[in-house]
Design a protein around this motif. Sequence first.
Motif, PDB file in Angstrom:
ATOM      1  N   ASN A 140       0.761  -1.216   0.054  1.00 19.17           N
ATOM      2  CA  ASN A 140      -0.007  -0.017  -0.060  1.00 19.17           C
ATOM      3  C   ASN A 140       0.861   1.363  -0.065  1.00 19.17           C
ATOM      4  O   ASN A 140       0.267   2.315  -0.028  1.00 19.17           O
ATOM      5  CB  ASN A 140      -0.881   0.057   1.312  1.00 19.17           C
ATOM      6  N   ASP A 141       1.957   1.027   0.003  1.00 19.93           N
ATOM      7  CA  ASP A 141       2.893   2.245   0.171  1.00 19.93           C
ATOM      8  C   ASP A 141       3.320   2.793  -1.275  1.00 19.93           C
ATOM      9  O   ASP A 141       4.068   3.926  -1.579  1.00 19.93           O
ATOM     10  CB  ASP A 141       4.207   2.302   0.904  1.00 19.93           C
ATOM     11  N   ILE A 142       3.115   2.123  -2.377  1.00 27.79           N
ATOM     12  CA  ILE A 142       3.558   2.120  -3.657  1.00 27.79           C
ATOM     13  C   ILE A 142       2.382   3.316  -4.172  1.00 27.79           C
ATOM     14  O   ILE A 142       1.092   2.761  -4.239  1.00 27.79           O
ATOM     15  CB  ILE A 142       3.534   0.970  -4.496  1.00 27.79           C
ATOM     16  N   VAL A 143       2.685   4.342  -4.876  1.00 26.02           N
ATOM     17  CA  VAL A 143       1.930   5.506  -5.449  1.00 26.02           C
ATOM     18  C   VAL A 143       1.348   4.906  -6.817  1.00 26.02           C
ATOM     19  O   VAL A 143       2.456   4.771  -7.492  1.00 26.02           O
ATOM     20  CB  VAL A 143       2.317   6.769  -5.392  1.00 26.02           C
ATOM     21  N   ILE A 144       0.368   4.708  -6.895  1.00 23.61           N
ATOM     22  CA  ILE A 144      -0.229   4.449  -8.598  1.00 23.61           C
ATOM     23  C   ILE A 144      -0.492   5.539  -9.234  1.00 23.61           C
ATOM     24  O   ILE A 144      -1.486   6.241  -8.893  1.00 23.61           O
ATOM     25  CB  ILE A 144      -1.372   3.157  -8.584  1.00 23.61           C
ATOM     26  N   TRP A 145       0.109   5.951 -10.453  1.00 17.43           N
ATOM     27  CA  TRP A 145      -0.170   6.895 -11.444  1.00 17.43           C
ATOM     28  C   TRP A 145      -0.926   6.283 -12.583  1.00 17.43           C
ATOM     29  O   TRP A 145      -0.320   5.372 -13.185  1.00 17.43           O
ATOM     30  CB  TRP A 145       1.015   7.732 -11.643  1.00 17.43           C
ATOM     31  N   MET A 146      -2.150   6.722 -12.851  1.00 13.41           N
ATOM     32  CA  MET A 146      -2.928   5.976 -13.982  1.00 13.41           C
ATOM     33  C   MET A 146      -3.365   7.087 -14.809  1.00 13.41           C
ATOM     34  O   MET A 146      -4.026   7.901 -14.374  1.00 13.41           O
ATOM     35  CB  MET A 146      -4.037   5.022 -13.325  1.00 13.41           C
ATOM     36  N   ASP A 147      -2.952   6.934 -16.273  1.00 12.02           N
ATOM     37  CA  ASP A 147      -3.505   7.665 -17.131  1.00 12.02           C
ATOM     38  C   ASP A 147      -4.666   7.150 -17.839  1.00 12.02           C
ATOM     39  O   ASP A 147      -4.830   6.027 -18.519  1.00 12.02           O
ATOM     40  CB  ASP A 147      -2.458   7.573 -18.347  1.00 12.02           C
ATOM     41  N   SER A 148      -5.793   7.775 -17.511  1.00  5.72           N
ATOM     42  CA  SER A 148      -7.003   7.664 -18.056  1.00  5.72           C
ATOM     43  C   SER A 148      -7.651   6.137 -17.642  1.00  5.72           C
ATOM     44  O   SER A 148      -7.954   5.315 -18.394  1.00  5.72           O
ATOM     45  CB  SER A 148      -7.117   7.568 -19.511  1.00  5.72           C
ATOM     46  N   PRO A 149      -8.083   5.985 -16.320  1.00  8.20           N
ATOM     47  CA  PRO A 149      -8.180   4.667 -15.820  1.00  8.20           C
ATOM     48  C   PRO A 149      -9.355   4.186 -16.516  1.00  8.20           C
ATOM     49  O   PRO A 149      -9.610   2.780 -16.865  1.00  8.20           O
ATOM     50  CB  PRO A 149      -8.805   4.993 -14.317  1.00  8.20           C
ATOM     51  N   ALA A 150     -10.566   4.798 -16.931  1.00 10.98           N
ATOM     52  CA  ALA A 150     -11.698   4.281 -17.670  1.00 10.98           C
ATOM     53  C   ALA A 150     -11.064   3.618 -19.000  1.00 10.98           C
ATOM     54  O   ALA A 150     -11.844   2.376 -19.576  1.00 10.98           O
ATOM     55  CB  ALA A 150     -12.708   5.496 -17.842  1.00 10.98           C
ATOM     56  N   LEU A 151     -10.074   4.144 -19.651  1.00 14.43           N
ATOM     57  CA  LEU A 151      -9.750   3.722 -20.895  1.00 14.43           C
ATOM     58  C   LEU A 151      -8.972   2.365 -20.676  1.00 14.43           C
ATOM     59  O   LEU A 151      -9.181   1.468 -21.475  1.00 14.43           O
ATOM     60  CB  LEU A 151      -8.864   4.773 -21.733  1.00 14.43           C
ATOM     61  N   VAL A 152      -8.125   2.541 -19.649  1.00 12.61           N
ATOM     62  CA  VAL A 152      -7.500   1.287 -19.067  1.00 12.61           C
ATOM     63  C   VAL A 152      -8.141   0.133 -19.025  1.00 12.61           C
ATOM     64  O   VAL A 152      -8.185  -1.058 -19.473  1.00 12.61           O
ATOM     65  CB  VAL A 152      -6.508   1.402 -18.322  1.00 12.61           C
ATOM     66  N   GLN A 153      -9.529   0.319 -18.121  1.00 12.82           N
ATOM     67  CA  GLN A 153     -10.407  -0.867 -17.739  1.00 12.82           C
ATOM     68  C   GLN A 153     -11.021  -1.045 -18.895  1.00 12.82           C
ATOM     69  O   GLN A 153     -11.155  -2.376 -19.091  1.00 12.82           O
ATOM     70  CB  GLN A 153     -11.378  -0.167 -16.904  1.00 12.82           C
ATOM     71  N   SER A 154     -11.560  -0.546 -19.873  1.00 15.79           N
ATOM     72  CA  SER A 154     -12.227  -0.793 -21.026  1.00 15.79           C
ATOM     73  C   SER A 154     -11.528  -1.628 -21.813  1.00 15.79           C
ATOM     74  O   SER A 154     -11.992  -2.749 -22.550  1.00 15.79           O
ATOM     75  CB  SER A 154     -13.013   0.330 -21.916  1.00 15.79           C
ATOM     76  N   ARG A 155     -10.210  -1.444 -22.108  1.00 16.10           N
ATOM     77  CA  ARG A 155      -9.188  -2.082 -23.113  1.00 16.10           C
ATOM     78  C   ARG A 155      -9.119  -3.307 -22.502  1.00 16.10           C
ATOM     79  O   ARG A 155      -8.794  -4.283 -23.202  1.00 16.10           O
ATOM     80  CB  ARG A 155      -8.097  -1.215 -23.144  1.00 16.10           C
ATOM     81  N   MET A 156      -8.760  -3.478 -21.190  1.00 14.72           N
ATOM     82  CA  MET A 156      -8.483  -4.570 -20.588  1.00 14.72           C
ATOM     83  C   MET A 156      -9.724  -5.781 -20.551  1.00 14.72           C
ATOM     84  O   MET A 156      -9.451  -6.839 -21.028  1.00 14.72           O
ATOM     85  CB  MET A 156      -8.380  -4.513 -18.967  1.00 14.72           C
ATOM     86  N   ASN A 157     -10.874  -5.079 -20.415  1.00 22.45           N
ATOM     87  CA  ASN A 157     -12.179  -6.038 -20.611  1.00 22.45           C
ATOM     88  C   ASN A 157     -12.296  -6.580 -21.967  1.00 22.45           C
ATOM     89  O   ASN A 157     -12.570  -7.513 -22.294  1.00 22.45           O
ATOM     90  CB  ASN A 157     -13.410  -5.188 -20.065  1.00 22.45           C
ATOM     91  N   LYS A 193      -5.357   1.945  -2.163  1.00 24.54           N
ATOM     92  CA  LYS A 193      -4.276   2.237  -2.755  1.00 24.54           C
ATOM     93  C   LYS A 193      -3.943   3.682  -2.958  1.00 24.54           C
ATOM     94  O   LYS A 193      -4.868   4.315  -3.403  1.00 24.54           O
ATOM     95  CB  LYS A 193      -3.678   1.431  -4.027  1.00 24.54           C
ATOM     96  N   PRO A 194      -2.626   4.338  -2.870  1.00 28.88           N
ATOM     97  CA  PRO A 194      -2.703   5.697  -3.289  1.00 28.88           C
ATOM     98  C   PRO A 194      -2.849   5.897  -4.803  1.00 28.88           C
ATOM     99  O   PRO A 194      -2.117   5.311  -5.408  1.00 28.88           O
ATOM    100  CB  PRO A 194      -1.238   6.052  -2.630  1.00 28.88           C
ATOM    101  N   LEU A 195      -3.640   6.561  -5.145  1.00 31.98           N
ATOM    102  CA  LEU A 195      -4.152   6.399  -6.545  1.00 31.98           C
ATOM    103  C   LEU A 195      -4.121   7.990  -7.388  1.00 31.98           C
ATOM    104  O   LEU A 195      -4.863   8.788  -6.621  1.00 31.98           O
ATOM    105  CB  LEU A 195      -5.459   5.917  -6.852  1.00 31.98           C
ATOM    106  N   VAL A 196      -3.225   8.381  -8.150  1.00 37.92           N
ATOM    107  CA  VAL A 196      -3.234   9.520  -8.972  1.00 37.92           C
ATOM    108  C   VAL A 196      -3.817   9.410 -10.213  1.00 37.92           C
ATOM    109  O   VAL A 196      -3.253   8.602 -11.039  1.00 37.92           O
ATOM    110  CB  VAL A 196      -1.709  10.300  -8.987  1.00 37.92           C
ATOM    111  N   ILE A 197      -4.782   9.991 -10.605  1.00 35.51           N
ATOM    112  CA  ILE A 197      -5.491  10.200 -11.872  1.00 35.51           C
ATOM    113  C   ILE A 197      -4.994  11.025 -12.817  1.00 35.51           C
ATOM    114  O   ILE A 197      -4.946  12.214 -12.517  1.00 35.51           O
ATOM    115  CB  ILE A 197      -6.961  10.021 -11.905  1.00 35.51           C
ATOM    116  N   LEU A 198      -4.431  10.904 -14.143  1.00 33.25           N
ATOM    117  CA  LEU A 198      -3.778  11.738 -15.011  1.00 33.25           C
ATOM    118  C   LEU A 198      -4.890  12.019 -16.145  1.00 33.25           C
ATOM    119  O   LEU A 198      -5.034  11.117 -16.955  1.00 33.25           O
ATOM    120  CB  LEU A 198      -2.271  11.531 -15.327  1.00 33.25           C
ATOM    121  N   ASN A 199      -4.998  13.280 -16.289  1.00 35.55           N
ATOM    122  CA  ASN A 199      -5.573  13.773 -17.690  1.00 35.55           C
ATOM    123  C   ASN A 199      -6.890  13.117 -18.099  1.00 35.55           C
ATOM    124  O   ASN A 199      -7.088  12.908 -19.273  1.00 35.55           O
ATOM    125  CB  ASN A 199      -4.439  13.929 -18.634  1.00 35.55           C
TER     126      ASN A 199
END
Length: 392
Positions: A246-263, A305-311
Amino acid sequence: MSSTPAPAQKYLQHPQISIIQDWLLKPDAPIHIKGLSGSSPALLITALKENHPHLFVAADKESAAYLYHDLIQINDESDVFFLPSSYKRSPEFGQPESSQLILRTEALQQLRQAKAQQFFITYTEALLEKVPGGSVIEEQTLTIGINERIDLFFVVDFLKELGFQKADFVYEPGYYSVRGSILDIYSFSHEEPFRIDFFGDEIESIRSFDIENQLSKSSFDEITIIPELVATGSADYLPLTQSITNDIVIWMDSPALVQSRMNAIFEKVTERFDAGKAEEVLELKIPEPGQLVDGDQLMQHLSDKPLVILNSSQASPLLKPFRLTLPHNPCFTKTSTWWKPIFWSDSRRVIKSSFYRITIASWNACVKYLKIAGPKSATRSSSMLCMKLCRP
C-alpha cells in the motif's frame, strides 16, 4: 539514489504541488491531476519521488515506453523499471517473447521489495497477466554466491524442478548446460546468462557471458536464478494491483480507458481460447482465461491504494482536480516571425508575475530555441531542462 534535478525542485515550490505532497503523506482518497502534456509527467513524478516507490500505468505500450525513456534521462537508470507484457503483441495472440519475459521478471522481482524513489512503468496488456505472489517467487528462486558450499548436482536437480531444460549451449532463457565443473544458466532474472565455476562443492566464480562468442563479461558476488514465472489459475497468482504493497503510489493515465481496453482484450482471449484448436493454442501458447485478469477485477483492488489519476475526462466528479497548466511550446522556425511578439509578451508577463518558466525539450531543440530567441531569453525567471526526450 539520484538527487532531484533542479527544475524538478522548482516544481516543489508550486502551491499545487505542495497540496499533492501533503496528500502523499496521508492519501485518504484518489486525486485527479489535469493539464499535463508532453514529457511533463516524468518531471512531476520525479519531483514527488521522495518517500514512496511509484507505479505508472499507461494506456498503451508506446506511451509507457515514452515515459520510461524520459524518466531515465532525469533519474538514475537503475531506479527505473519497465514492466512489459510477456507476449510479443498481446495475450490475445500468444507468442511469449524472451526479451520481454526477462524485463518483466526483473521488474516483478524489484516490485516485491520496492523502495522509495524507484519507478515502475507498465501498460494495459501487461496488467492483464496475473503475477506470482510472494510465496511462489520464494519457492522458485535460488540465490547463490561466491565461496558458498553447494553441490553442483543439487543445483542441476533444482533447475530441472523449475522447468529449465538441458542443452549443449545455452542460447535463450530457460536453459542450462554442464561441462565438467562449469554450469551455464540462462535465468529469467538477467539479460545475459551466467557461468558458475565450481571447485568441488564450493562456488569459485560467477560471471556473465556473451552467447555469441562465449566470452566472459561481468563478475558477480551473488546471483538470483528465477524460472519463467508463467501465470496459472491458482490462488497463488494475483492481479498486479492486489499483489503490491500500500505504500506504492499508482499513477494511472485515463483509468476508464485502461479498464475498458482490458475488458475488451480479456473477452477476445476468452473467445479465441474457447474457439481455437488445441494444437494452435499450444503452439502459440495462448494463455487460459484463468491466467488473466479483466479490467473490473483489477480496479477492485485500487480502493486502498494511493491513486493519482492523470488527464482523464472520465474521472469521478467527486474527485477534486488539480490543474497544472503545462502547454506545448509553439513550433519555432528561423523563417517564421509570427511567434516572436507572443513570446516576448508572455516572457514579460512571466517576469512581472514572479512565475518561473521551465521549458522541457530535447537538447537540439534547446540549442535551436536559444539561437532563434536570442540572449534575452536567458532570464533569471526561466530555465531549460534539456534532455534526450522522445517527444516535445
